[in-house]
Every structure is written in structure tokens, then in C-alpha cells.
Design an enzyme around this catalytic site. Structure first.
Site, PDB file in Angstrom:
ATOM      1  N   LYS A 117     -13.331  -4.491  11.175  1.00 45.97           N
ATOM      2  CA  LYS A 117     -13.943  -3.531  10.250  1.00 45.97           C
ATOM      3  C   LYS A 117     -15.381  -3.201  10.645  1.00 45.97           C
ATOM      4  O   LYS A 117     -15.794  -2.040  10.594  1.00 45.97           O
ATOM      5  CB  LYS A 117     -13.885  -4.092   8.826  1.00 45.97           C
ATOM      6  CG  LYS A 117     -12.462  -4.224   8.291  1.00 45.97           C
ATOM      7  CD  LYS A 117     -12.415  -4.987   6.977  1.00 45.97           C
ATOM      8  CE  LYS A 117     -10.992  -5.152   6.482  1.00 45.97           C
ATOM      9  NZ  LYS A 117     -10.910  -5.991   5.261  1.00 45.97           N
ATOM     10  N   VAL A 126       0.828  -1.207   0.000  1.00 48.47           N
ATOM     11  CA  VAL A 126       0.000   0.000   0.000  1.00 48.47           C
ATOM     12  C   VAL A 126       0.861   1.256   0.000  1.00 48.47           C
ATOM     13  O   VAL A 126       0.591   2.209  -0.738  1.00 48.47           O
ATOM     14  CB  VAL A 126      -0.966   0.002   1.199  1.00 48.47           C
ATOM     15  CG1 VAL A 126      -1.792   1.287   1.220  1.00 48.47           C
ATOM     16  CG2 VAL A 126      -1.883  -1.208   1.140  1.00 48.47           C
TER      17      VAL A 126
END
Length: 424
Positions: free
Chosen positions: A203, A12
């Protein structure tokens, strides 16, 4: 010009560096500021160089970065908990704005981080912590912020969704599907966080905190993984008109919250049933906007970088207008979190029983004693002495169903029993 530092140059981090360079002109025109990467924190110098980072931009000293007065935004892409947390806390104390993709950090340490950011008047943005490229956090905090949410239902882990898709489409075992996922780079060497539901649990706790304005943490989330799903489970679900998906759900009823991650039978006509392979999706039930689903790539170099750079650009705009520190994760309520046995849902109850008279009547009687209503029953022979019973219930309290199952397991004629939640 706004100077930034990227902590970590892995998949990332490298993607963020590339995207900032690739879209530099558009970033400048849309924010009114040129963005320059001054530092990249990375132990592996060769890795950073391969991403196009200049040698003079590479640092291995976090203090050098957080104490640099020219740096206004720090992007944390290291992952993990302790070092990432310590680095962010240091950075905030030096007045740095923060962008992170670290779901562990937000789910476990978010309360401390947001409080300190507010105290120091800086932004903490975390769009990439849930859903990769899917703009779910921004949508919930901005465009949909006038709504009250009753349900958040998501497929939030690409690894498990890929595995279940392959089991369904190819008719293969869990172990073989996991091997395929690992070969393609979709599963880590140690996939336990994914396949046991922990990744999705982190999440959904973040999304629940946003939706219900009440702090929800990883410890509040009941979780089951997919390691026990068999080809027979997949076949049965398909026969009944369902797909098996690892569902993350947050529900609020009467100011009380239930949070869980578990495999579920998802009806074929539900929007989430068609979300396959490594894709993610989040389905929202809102009081004003009604039902909304966001869908996209939940991980990967550039999909995740897209959300990270979007957060960087948002902070650049706030710096320009001197409005940093005005919005974070505002949990101004304290709502009770219920245990999973308080869930109301329909269920699929699978039983292996002796094939003899009065068995079905006995099962129906025990369910009825606890208020569990049967919607449908399918009986199939296993062999000359055993039968398989599949019972779909009407909506019922899971606690009542579990009590009935506990009694049934004591019966001589019941040899095995398990349940799946149904999402219709």
C-alpha cells in the site's frame, strides 16, 4: 445504461453487488447513467446466488465476459496476481475500463497495466487498493494534486493495528492477541502478509508512486513486522509516552525516496497514536495544504465496496463525457530510492547490560564517536548483576546508529540491544 461485470463474488464483490442495487437511484441521478451488472464471474455458484445474483448473471468464463461488447466496465475483485493480471490485460485490450481493489496487482504490475490502459484509451481506477473506505487516492490525485508531498505516514493494516491495540489495552501477548483477531475474522488463517508487514508495504508503494510521481514497487520497501513485539516493549513505550504502531512511511528529501514498514514508537500527541483497533489512517505532509490526516475503516464488505462503487461512478461520468483514458498513475519522474540505513530519525535504543561502573560512559562514548547524540537515558535494575538501559536519541542517521550498536554488541558488558524508530 452502462453495463458492468464483477470478477469475484467474495466479501467485497458481494458488497459491490449489494451496494449498486441498494443505491441504484442515487447512482443514476449522480452519474446520469443507470448501472446494470450484466455478469458476475464466480466459480462458486451458490455463493453468488446467496448474494442475490441471478443465475443468468453468473459466468465461469472470463473470455465470455471480456469479449461481450455490451460490457464497458470490469471490476476485478478476485485478488492475487496472475489470473487477475491476465484478466485485466485481456479486458483492456478489448476496450474495457477497469476498477480494482487489488493492491498486489497495482504494487507489482501497475506500470504495465497503466501503460496499456493509456494506449487503449480506458480508465483504470484503484481507490479501494489502499485504505478501504478512506478516499486517500482520490484526495491525492485530485483535491491535493497542487501540493508537493514530503511525508506519507500511515497505519495501513487493520489486523496488526488490532493486535497492537489489544496488547496495549489488555496487557496480553502477541500470540493471544493474534488468536483474538482470528476469532473475530480480522486475521487470515495464514496472517503472514499482515503481521510481517507485506500488506502495508504494498500500500505504501502505491501511495509513494502517486505522491512523488516516481514508480515505487514492493521491492523498494524495507519491511519489518510485529511478530517480535513483546509485552515489555508495549509497557516501555507507554512509560515513555508513546504507543507502538506498525507504521508505513514514504519520505522524500532532495529528490530521493525512503520507503519502509516497521514497528515504531509513536508519541502520544501524534494524531496516529489514537488510531486503534481495525481502523486505518494516513497522515500527509504537504507544502501548501500543510498536515492532513484521513481516517476510517480500512477493510470490510461495505467500506471497501464504497470505494469500488465510487470508482465505477467516476468512470460512468467519464464515459458520458468521452474522457476515459486521460488519467491513470502518471509516474513521469525517476527518483532514487534509498536504503533504510539512510533514514534520519530519533530512535529508542534498548540495552541489557552488566550493572557495573563506566558502562553508561562506554556506551555514550561509542555513540558519540559516530555522531549519535543522546536526548535522554533511563536505567532500571533487572537483577543484582544486570540493568536495562533505555536511550532516546536526537535525530540521527540510522546507519550511524547501527554501526555503533554493532560495536556495542562486541562489548562484554552489553548482552542485548535493539532499536525502535520514534515518531514524534
Amino acid at each position: 445504461m452502462i453495463k458492468i461485470a464483477i470478477l469475484g463474488c467474495g466479501t467485497v464483490g458481494g458488497g459491490v453487488f449489494k451496494l449498486i442495487k441498494q443505491n441504484a437511484y442515487d447512482i443514476k441521478m449522480r452519474t446520469g447513467k443507470e448501472v446494470e451488472v450484466k455478469w458476475v464471474l464466480e466459480k462458486d455458484i451458490d455463493k453468488a446466488l446467496e448474494c442475490g445474483v441471478a443465475k443468468e448473471q453468473i459466468s465461469q468464463n472470463i473470455d465470455e465476459i471480456v469479449q461481450d461488447p455490451e460490457v464497458q466496465i470490469i471490476i476485478e475483485l478476485i485478488g492475487g496476481l496472475n489470473f487477475a493480471y491476465d484478466s485485466i490485460i485481456k479486458a483492456i485490450k478489448f476496450g474495457k475500463n477497469i476498477v480494482t481493489a487489488n493492491k498486489d496487482l497495482i504494487a507489482v504490475k501497475g506500470e504495465d497495466i497503466f501503460a496499456l490502459a493509456k494506449e487503449n484509451g480506458v480508465d483504470v481506477k484503484f481507490e479501494a487498493s489502499v485504505g478501504g473506505a478512506i478516499p486517500i487516492i482520490g484526495a491525492m490525485q485530485n483535491v491535493l494534486c497542487a501540493n508537493k508531498y514530503s511525508d506519507i505516514v500511515g497505519i495501513l493494516n487493520g489486523t496488526t493495528n488490532y493486535i497492537l491495540t489489544q496488547m496495549t489495552e489488555q496487557g496480553i501477548s502477541y500470540d493471544l492477541a493474534l488468536q483474538q483477531a482470528a476469532k473475530l475474522g480480522y486475521a487470515e488463517a495464514n496472517p503472514s502478509s499482515d503481521v510481517e508487514g507485506t500488506d502495508a508495504a504494498r500500500k505504501i508503494s502505491i501511495l509513494a508512486s502517486i505522491a512523488f510521481n516516481s514508480r515505487c514497487t514492493l521491492n523498494d520497501v524495507y519491511q519489518e513486522g510485529i511478530t517480535q513485539i513483546s509485552e515489555k516493549d508495549i509497557t516501555l513505550a507507554n512509560k515513555l509516552g508513546y504507543q507502538i504502531k506498525l507504521i508505513a512511511m514514504a519520505k522524500e528529501r532532495d529528490n530521493k525516496i525512503i520507503l519502509f514498514v516497521r514497528p515504531a514508537f509513536v508519541k502520544n500527541d501524534h494524531p496516529l497514536a489514537s488510531v486503534n483497533d481495525v481502523f486505518n489512517a494516513i497522515f500527509l505532509k504537504c507544502d501548501a495544504a500543510d498536515n492532513i490526516m484521513l481516517y476510517g475503516r480500512g477493510a470490510g464488505e461495505l467500506p471497501t465496496a464504497s470505494s469500488v462503487v465510487g470508482d465505477i461512478m467516476s468512470i460512468c461520468t467519464n464515459i458520458t463525457h468521452k474522457t476515459t483514458g486521460t488519467y491513470g498513475l502518471n509516474c513521469y519522474l525517476q527518483k532514487e530510492v534509498l536504503t533504510i540505513d539512510q533514514l534520519y530519525s530519533s530512535f529508542c535504543l534498548r540495552l541489557r547490560v552488566l550493572d557495573q561502573p563506566n558502562v553508561l560512559a562506554g556506551i555514550a562514548s561509542e555513540l558519540g564517536k559516530r555522531g549519535v547524540s543522546i536526548a535522554s537515558v533511563i536505567q532500571s535494575p533487572v537483577d543484582s548483576t544486570m540493568a536495562s538501559l533505555t536511550i532516546i536519541t536526537h535525530e540521527t542517521k540510522e546507519q550511524d546508529l547501527q554501526k555503533a550498536i554493532a560495536i556495542l554488541k562486541e562489548k562484554e558488558y552489553v548482552k542485548k540491544a535493539n532499536i525502535f524508530m520514534c515518531l514524534d
